[in-house]
Design a protein around this motif. Sequence first.
Motif, PDB file in Angstrom:
ATOM      1  N   SER A  97     -51.690   6.269  19.566  1.00 48.51           N
ATOM      2  CA  SER A  97     -51.501   4.861  19.239  1.00 48.51           C
ATOM      3  C   SER A  97     -52.001   4.556  17.841  1.00 48.51           C
ATOM      4  CB  SER A  97     -52.234   3.994  20.266  1.00 48.51           C
ATOM      5  OG  SER A  97     -52.220   2.630  19.890  1.00 48.51           O
ATOM      6  N   ARG A  98     -53.197   5.061  17.527  1.00 45.11           N
ATOM      7  CA  ARG A  98     -53.767   4.815  16.203  1.00 45.11           C
ATOM      8  C   ARG A  98     -52.879   5.414  15.104  1.00 45.11           C
ATOM      9  NH1 ARG A  98     -56.423   1.741  18.439  1.00 45.11           N
ATOM     10  NH2 ARG A  98     -55.040   0.557  17.103  1.00 45.11           N
ATOM     11  N   VAL A  99     -52.431   6.649  15.301  1.00 39.10           N
ATOM     12  CA  VAL A  99     -51.585   7.302  14.291  1.00 39.10           C
ATOM     13  C   VAL A  99     -50.274   6.535  14.126  1.00 39.10           C
ATOM     14  CG1 VAL A  99     -50.284   9.384  13.735  1.00 39.10           C
ATOM     15  CG2 VAL A  99     -52.609   9.580  14.604  1.00 39.10           C
ATOM     16  N   GLY A 100     -49.720   6.051  15.239  1.00 36.60           N
ATOM     17  CA  GLY A 100     -48.486   5.283  15.162  1.00 36.60           C
ATOM     18  C   GLY A 100     -48.645   4.010  14.361  1.00 36.60           C
ATOM     19  N   TRP A 101     -49.735   3.272  14.642  1.00 36.05           N
ATOM     20  CA  TRP A 101     -50.001   2.048  13.895  1.00 36.05           C
ATOM     21  C   TRP A 101     -50.206   2.349  12.414  1.00 36.05           C
ATOM     22  CZ3 TRP A 101     -48.949  -2.726  14.668  1.00 36.05           C
ATOM     23  CH2 TRP A 101     -48.910  -3.259  15.956  1.00 36.05           C
ATOM     24  N   GLU A 102     -50.929   3.418  12.130  1.00 36.59           N
ATOM     25  CA  GLU A 102     -51.195   3.776  10.740  1.00 36.59           C
ATOM     26  C   GLU A 102     -49.903   4.119  10.000  1.00 36.59           C
ATOM     27  OE1 GLU A 102     -55.326   5.719  12.308  1.00 36.59           O
ATOM     28  OE2 GLU A 102     -53.822   7.017  11.382  1.00 36.59           O
ATOM     29  N   THR A 103     -48.997   4.801  10.687  1.00 36.16           N
ATOM     30  CA  THR A 103     -47.726   5.153  10.065  1.00 36.16           C
ATOM     31  C   THR A 103     -46.910   3.914   9.731  1.00 36.16           C
ATOM     32  OG1 THR A 103     -47.675   7.252  11.277  1.00 36.16           O
ATOM     33  CG2 THR A 103     -45.595   6.462  10.379  1.00 36.16           C
TER      34      THR A 103
ATOM     35  N   THR B  72     -45.015   0.161   5.528  1.00 35.26           N
ATOM     36  CA  THR B  72     -44.842  -1.197   5.023  1.00 35.26           C
ATOM     37  C   THR B  72     -45.573  -1.386   3.700  1.00 35.26           C
ATOM     38  OG1 THR B  72     -44.816  -1.908   7.336  1.00 35.26           O
ATOM     39  CG2 THR B  72     -44.944  -3.623   5.675  1.00 35.26           C
ATOM     40  N   ALA B  73     -46.768  -0.810   3.577  1.00 34.43           N
ATOM     41  CA  ALA B  73     -47.528  -0.920   2.330  1.00 34.43           C
ATOM     42  C   ALA B  73     -46.808  -0.228   1.173  1.00 34.43           C
ATOM     43  CB  ALA B  73     -48.918  -0.329   2.515  1.00 34.43           C
ATOM     44  N   ALA B  74     -46.178   0.908   1.459  1.00 37.40           N
ATOM     45  CA  ALA B  74     -45.426   1.601   0.409  1.00 37.40           C
ATOM     46  C   ALA B  74     -44.250   0.755  -0.058  1.00 37.40           C
ATOM     47  CB  ALA B  74     -44.944   2.953   0.922  1.00 37.40           C
TER      48      ALA B  74
ATOM     49  N   GLY C 231     -45.847  10.719   8.545  1.00 37.41           N
ATOM     50  CA  GLY C 231     -45.143   9.646   9.225  1.00 37.41           C
ATOM     51  C   GLY C 231     -44.525   8.662   8.258  1.00 37.41           C
ATOM     52  N   GLY C 232     -45.232   8.348   7.172  1.00 43.81           N
ATOM     53  CA  GLY C 232     -44.689   7.448   6.168  1.00 43.81           C
ATOM     54  C   GLY C 232     -43.439   8.010   5.516  1.00 43.81           C
ATOM     55  N   ILE C 233     -43.432   9.308   5.252  1.00 46.45           N
ATOM     56  CA  ILE C 233     -42.250   9.954   4.679  1.00 46.45           C
ATOM     57  C   ILE C 233     -41.056   9.798   5.620  1.00 46.45           C
ATOM     58  CG2 ILE C 233     -41.250  12.189   4.074  1.00 46.45           C
ATOM     59  CD1 ILE C 233     -43.994  13.013   3.031  1.00 46.45           C
ATOM     60  N   TYR C 234     -41.302   9.973   6.911  1.00 48.51           N
ATOM     61  CA  TYR C 234     -40.204   9.855   7.883  1.00 48.51           C
ATOM     62  C   TYR C 234     -39.626   8.446   7.888  1.00 48.51           C
ATOM     63  CZ  TYR C 234     -37.766   9.377  12.314  1.00 48.51           C
ATOM     64  OH  TYR C 234     -36.822   9.091  13.270  1.00 48.51           O
ATOM     65  N   PHE C 235     -40.483   7.444   7.968  1.00 40.96           N
ATOM     66  CA  PHE C 235     -40.009   6.069   8.068  1.00 40.96           C
ATOM     67  C   PHE C 235     -39.255   5.614   6.824  1.00 40.96           C
ATOM     68  CE2 PHE C 235     -42.565   5.325  11.833  1.00 40.96           C
ATOM     69  CZ  PHE C 235     -41.857   4.330  12.484  1.00 40.96           C
ATOM     70  N   ILE C 236     -39.714   6.030   5.651  1.00 38.60           N
ATOM     71  CA  ILE C 236     -39.104   5.536   4.414  1.00 38.60           C
ATOM     72  C   ILE C 236     -37.923   6.392   3.955  1.00 38.60           C
ATOM     73  CG2 ILE C 236     -39.494   5.110   1.952  1.00 38.60           C
ATOM     74  CD1 ILE C 236     -42.251   4.220   2.539  1.00 38.60           C
ATOM     75  N   LEU C 237     -38.071   7.710   4.016  1.00 38.04           N
ATOM     76  CA  LEU C 237     -37.061   8.589   3.426  1.00 38.04           C
ATOM     77  C   LEU C 237     -36.046   9.143   4.414  1.00 38.04           C
ATOM     78  CD1 LEU C 237     -39.340  10.643   0.970  1.00 38.04           C
ATOM     79  CD2 LEU C 237     -37.957   8.603   0.487  1.00 38.04           C
ATOM     80  N   ILE C 238     -36.322   9.036   5.709  1.00 34.92           N
ATOM     81  CA  ILE C 238     -35.408   9.636   6.686  1.00 34.92           C
ATOM     82  C   ILE C 238     -34.726   8.582   7.559  1.00 34.92           C
ATOM     83  CG2 ILE C 238     -35.228  11.234   8.631  1.00 34.92           C
ATOM     84  CD1 ILE C 238     -37.553  12.800   7.429  1.00 34.92           C
ATOM     85  N   THR C 239     -35.509   7.789   8.272  1.00 30.89           N
ATOM     86  CA  THR C 239     -34.909   6.774   9.132  1.00 30.89           C
ATOM     87  C   THR C 239     -34.574   5.525   8.324  1.00 30.89           C
ATOM     88  OG1 THR C 239     -35.190   5.498  11.166  1.00 30.89           O
ATOM     89  CG2 THR C 239     -37.123   5.730   9.757  1.00 30.89           C
TER      90      THR C 239
END
Length: 492
Positions: free
Chosen positions: A116-122, A127-129, A345-353
Amino acid sequence: MTASKTNDRVGTIETRGIEPVPDSERHGHAGQMFWTWFAANISILGLPLGTTLVAFRGLNIWQAALVAVLGSFGSFALVGALSLAGKKGGAPALTLSRAVFGQRGNAGPTLITWLSRVGWETITTTTAAYALLALLNTAFGVGRGTVLTLVCLLFFITCTLLISGLGHATIMWINKWATVVFGVLNLIVMGFLVATVDWTRVLDTSAGATSGVVAGIGFIAAGTGIGWANAGADYARYLPRGIPGRRLVVASAFGAGIPLVLLISLGSLLAAGDGTLATSSDPVAAINAMLPSWMAIPYLIAAFGGLLMSNHLSTYSAGLTMITLGLRVPRALAVTFDVVLMFAGGIYFILITDDFYGPFSTFLTLLAVPISAWIGVVAVDSLRGRTYDPEAIMDTRSTSRYWYTGGFHLPAVLGWAGAIVAGLLFTKASTSADDVWFAGPLSDTWFGANGLGWAIAMVVAGAVYAVCGPRGSSLAADSSSVSSEALQEAAR
């Protein structure tokens, strides 16, 4: 021993890991919980929650505001109540949970909490990026690219590591002063956003069904307080036992409730006036487009700062959780391991999905069920007068008084596992009507359709443990370092 001898001072690295804090090193006041939870919820992630209420729950602005009040204040009052365990036992939430689930049985809830913590952090890092990329574009005309995206991710993660790596005292100090600064910036930006709203369209929106209100309260609770309920003790563990418990509950509820109600209500207002906001893959840019160009820089700075406030808290708790799982490294190093996963996780959210809101909502829905089941067990255990043996908490061998049966406290473990099954029966997690990630066989019933699988899990877990769990004196610690007088005070 004084607090300074454990390096719990601003600007120094906190050397304490998950071991209980003795009375001689306790310090602070209940107001720290107000600033802690204000900081955790000042980020713009409250806006997507608000847009969801209007776009996907069919509520009007008045219903959304009511849902925000009940879901936010109510769920964080629960966070405050559960944080009393930290004041009483002096250790992080999932470390204290060993006394309830057993040294081995506690691994399941701890692993879920860490995920849960890792998910929230991702989500926060992503969003911060976005905010930093938009800030660079607005201020210097720099276009988005893969290299720049990676640099923005690394910059945010470095800021997170500097704060959470230093630890408790630094976090408490920053929570108060940085939150004031970013809070003022957010209020200014919110004033301009309100001025952009199509009020005719907002006021003409018809009220949604009562079931939508019920579902909305559950969604907000699951996306706010429920997600933090297993971290409250992490920040209360340094507080003196003599602080009345009711002060922690009130401070937690108002600390989180004030920013959340404002942000969620604003998100609902913006979505009611502009339906395209809820489908944006980049919420930062979508809101930025509603502002005059000269207002963009303050907005983006406020967005970045608010997200950092939330992320350093989550990362700090994640480090403690990893140590509880068995990672044998200093606390600061555990935080470092955590941010590596955050970066991936940040790479996945921004550059992949290309979808932000879908995974966000689905993530909240699924993890809310096992976390709620943990809450149900721990809440009943606490109400029955649980006290903690500091030595047994840290003793993971079979000689520990918290070893129970093969390392498992069966009433708690079975209650938790059974409640997860019960909750998932009524749970549906999807990014759209055509993209269903998970659907329980009872997800189309009234409870399932209204998103109350997490509530069922909490009730079932509490009920099972209430019937099968220990009572009274069998919950009391036999540690001579804890006086009955101090325990009565801590339980208030």
